[in-house]
Design an enzyme around this catalytic site. Structure first.
Site, PDB file in Angstrom:
ATOM      1  N   PRO A 157       0.851  -1.195   0.000  1.00  0.00           N
ATOM      2  CG  PRO A 157       0.039  -1.021   2.177  1.00  0.00           C
ATOM      3  CD  PRO A 157       0.795  -1.932   1.270  1.00  0.00           C
ATOM      4  CB  CYS A 214       2.201   5.079   8.115  1.00  0.00           C
ATOM      5  SG  CYS A 214       2.384   6.662   7.254  1.00  0.00           S
ATOM      6  CG  ASN A 271       7.290  -3.728   2.551  1.00  0.00           C
ATOM      7  OD1 ASN A 271       7.060  -2.779   3.301  1.00  0.00           O
ATOM      8  ND2 ASN A 271       7.421  -3.570   1.250  1.00  0.00           N
ATOM      9  N   GLY A 272      10.329  -4.051   2.144  1.00  0.00           N
ATOM     10  CA  GLY A 272      11.357  -3.045   2.387  1.00  0.00           C
ATOM     11  C   GLY A 272      12.610  -3.286   1.570  1.00  0.00           C
ATOM     12  N   GLY A 273      12.908  -2.364   0.649  1.00  0.00           N
ATOM     13  CA  GLY A 273      14.171  -2.384  -0.071  1.00  0.00           C
ATOM     14  C   GLY A 273      14.328  -3.463  -1.121  1.00  0.00           C
TER      15      GLY A 273
END
Length: 331
Positions: free
Chosen positions: A17, A100, A211-213
């Site tokens: 998202p 977030c 998730n991430g990078g």
């Protein structure tokens, strides 16, 4: 209601998202690229879902499934109402944002700061699980600010899992709520995939998505040796053909050219134009399709400069596409 897990195949590949990016037009494009990927909406605050313009906020095309609604908020009763509404609108999953890091989110006491309040997150998850018949999941970070204790992270997960959450999307960085912008929070805190791997190893009954990078096909594929799935964020947006390559590599099928995929969007785009949608609202999501390819810069330029003009239609996209096939051009 009992906790619900998602089908293992359905969570291997997903698109994060992303605020201002993953609207319904973006998700339709991503579905064309990756028929098996799980898609997520932009974060929508629970209060907006309950009181706001649902036609706009919860806009979704039938082609998008499976698609999850990501909610923001920290009031269990309000989140439960929003989850029920999301399920009634046809979403396949409700995801609670606990990652977030923006100032606006902190001021509203939701997002990453909720990792400091595991009991409140658990109460919220329990209320949402009771309110709808679809899976309720959580997207979180590893911790907040200078909290670098793995046991503390697992304690958060355990508390929330006990409330009925069976799947966690782990953005494998801390969220720095002091001194870093949201953009910096996606880049500066170091990635620690090993925490997500350890979580899956220590809690095998939970579904863990990392998730991430993640920027390449090789990186995404390597994660599958340790967790249940990989979620792509900015890479899926800026280099969307990566999504297509991953979908074909992981699920089978025939690799299609960028031009074929683009032309597969034509029925949807022409239908939206007939409904009064401006071309620019759709083409802004297409700009990265030829990233790094011959004519890619010219493709972006034609769409960026022309899509906002009155009367812009499919012919502009064909004009841009032709520039990627002209032999004299380079990217």
């Amino acid at each position: 209601m009992s906790p619900k897990s998602l089908n293992a195949q359905a969570i291997r590949l997903s698109v994060a998202p992303m605020m201002d990016w993953t609207d319904t037009h973006c998700r339709v494009f991503h579905r064309v690229l990756a028929p098996h990927a799980r898609l997520y909406t932009e974060m929508v605050h629970a209060n907006a879902v309950v009181l706001g313009d649902r036609t706009r906020l919860l806009a979704m095309d039938a082609i998008e499934h499976p698609v999850a609604l990501q909610l923001g908020g920290s009031e269990p009763e309000l989140l439960a109402q929003a989850a029920r509404i999301g399920a009634e609108h046809g979403f396949d999953e409700i995801n609670l944002n606990c990652g977030c890091p923006s100032d606006r989110v902190q001021a509203g006491r939701f997002g990453a700061c909720l990792m400091r309040e595991p009991a409140l997150v658990a109460d919220s998850v329990a209320a949402m699980v009771a309110a709808c018949a679809i899976p309720v999941t959580v997207k979180c970070r590893l911790g907040v600010d200078d909290d670098h204790d793995y046991d503390h992270f697992v304690a958060f997960i355990d508390t929330v899992a006990a409330a009925g959450c069976r799947m966690f999307v782990v953005h494998a960085r801390n969220a720095w709520l002091k001194g870093l912008s949201p953009k910096e929070n996606r880049e500066v805190p170091p990635l620690r995939y090993d925490w997500a791997y350890a979580l899956k190893r220590d809690r095998p009954g939970l579904q863990v998505i990392v998730n991430g990078g993640i920027a390449t096909e090789a990186e995404a594929t390597a994660h599958l040796d340790h967790v249940d799935g990989a979620m792509l964020g900015r890479a899926a947006y800026h280099d969307p053909y990566l999504l297509h390559r991953l979908d074909v590599a992981w699920f089978g099928g025939t690799l299609r050219t960028r031009g074929e995929l683009l032309r597969a969007m034509r029925p949807y785009i022409e239908d939206q134009l007939a409904r009064g949608v401006y071309l620019k609202h759709i083409t802004r999501h297409l700009l990265g399709l030829f990233a790094g390819e011959r004519g890619g810069r010219a493709f972006r330029q034609v769409l960026s400069e022309g899509a906002h003009k009155p009367g812009a239609d499919w012919s502009l996209i064909e004009q841009a596409l032709a520039l990627t096939q002209a032999p004299a051009l380079v990217a």
